[in-house]
Design a protein around this motif. Structure first.
Motif: not given
Length: 181
Positions: A8-10, A139-147, A149-157, A134-137
């Motif tokens: 879960k995300v805060y 992926d440290v290797e890919k450098g992404t965060i996925t919401n 709950t909403k089915g959206q993925t975002f890039e991380l630096r 919201d439930e999030v994931e």
């Protein structure tokens, strides 16, 4: 460091300062005492004003850890005083990663150097795409965060060179394991 951080995300906004993360009145607990150090988790985020915290408590009454494992925030996370206990308090509360647009330099370094949590940065604001619970994931290797709950993925630096320090469990462990530095 876990390869996948899921839970879960805060969600918070901009300019979350160290007094909100762990108020000064709670800096009295010993970090080397197993019972007292738990209190840093219990009082993590207890300095948030009601208008920022909303109706979702970060730590439920009587608990020492939060149900949240990831924080998503905006700009300047960890600003304010150079409080080394701020990332420790979040770690003791159960936070494994914070995802923000950027950080106050001292909070970022304290997070990495102490091996407390992973401070991910985003190339653009994403906090509006998340809601607390919201439930999030991540992926440290890919450098992404996925919401999830909403089915959206975002890039991380990229974590860059600090990734090795985080994986070692902090700067002292990193130096001990890499005697050539």
């Amino acid at each position: 460091m876990e390869k996948v951080i899921k839970g879960k995300v805060y969600v918070l906004g901009d300019n979350i300062d160290t007094d909100q993360i762990i108020p000064a009145m709670h800096l009295v607990y010993k970090i080397d005492d197993p019972e007292e150090v738990k209190l840093y988790g219990k009082y993590a985020m207890s300095g948030l004003p009601a208008d920022i915290a909303g109706d979702k408590p970060f730590i439920k009454d009587g608990e020492y850890t939060s149900e949240y494992v990831v924080m998503v925030a905006g700009k300047n996370f960890g600003c304010g005083s150079s409080r080394e206990h701020a990332p420790l308090a979040l770690e003791k509360a159960g936070i494994k990663a914070v995802v923000a647009e950027d950080y106050a330099r001292i909070f970022y370094r304290n997070s990495v150097d102490g091996g407390f949590l992973v401070p991910f940065e985003t190339p653009a604001s994403i906090k509006e795409s998340f809601a607390t619970d919201d439930e999030v994931e991540i992926d440290v290797e890919k450098g992404t965060i996925t919401n999830i709950t909403k089915g959206q993925t975002f890039e991380l630096r990229s974590l860059g060179d600090v990734k090795d320090i985080i994986e070692a469990g902090g700067l002292f462990n990193y130096a001990k394991n890499n005697k050539n530095i």
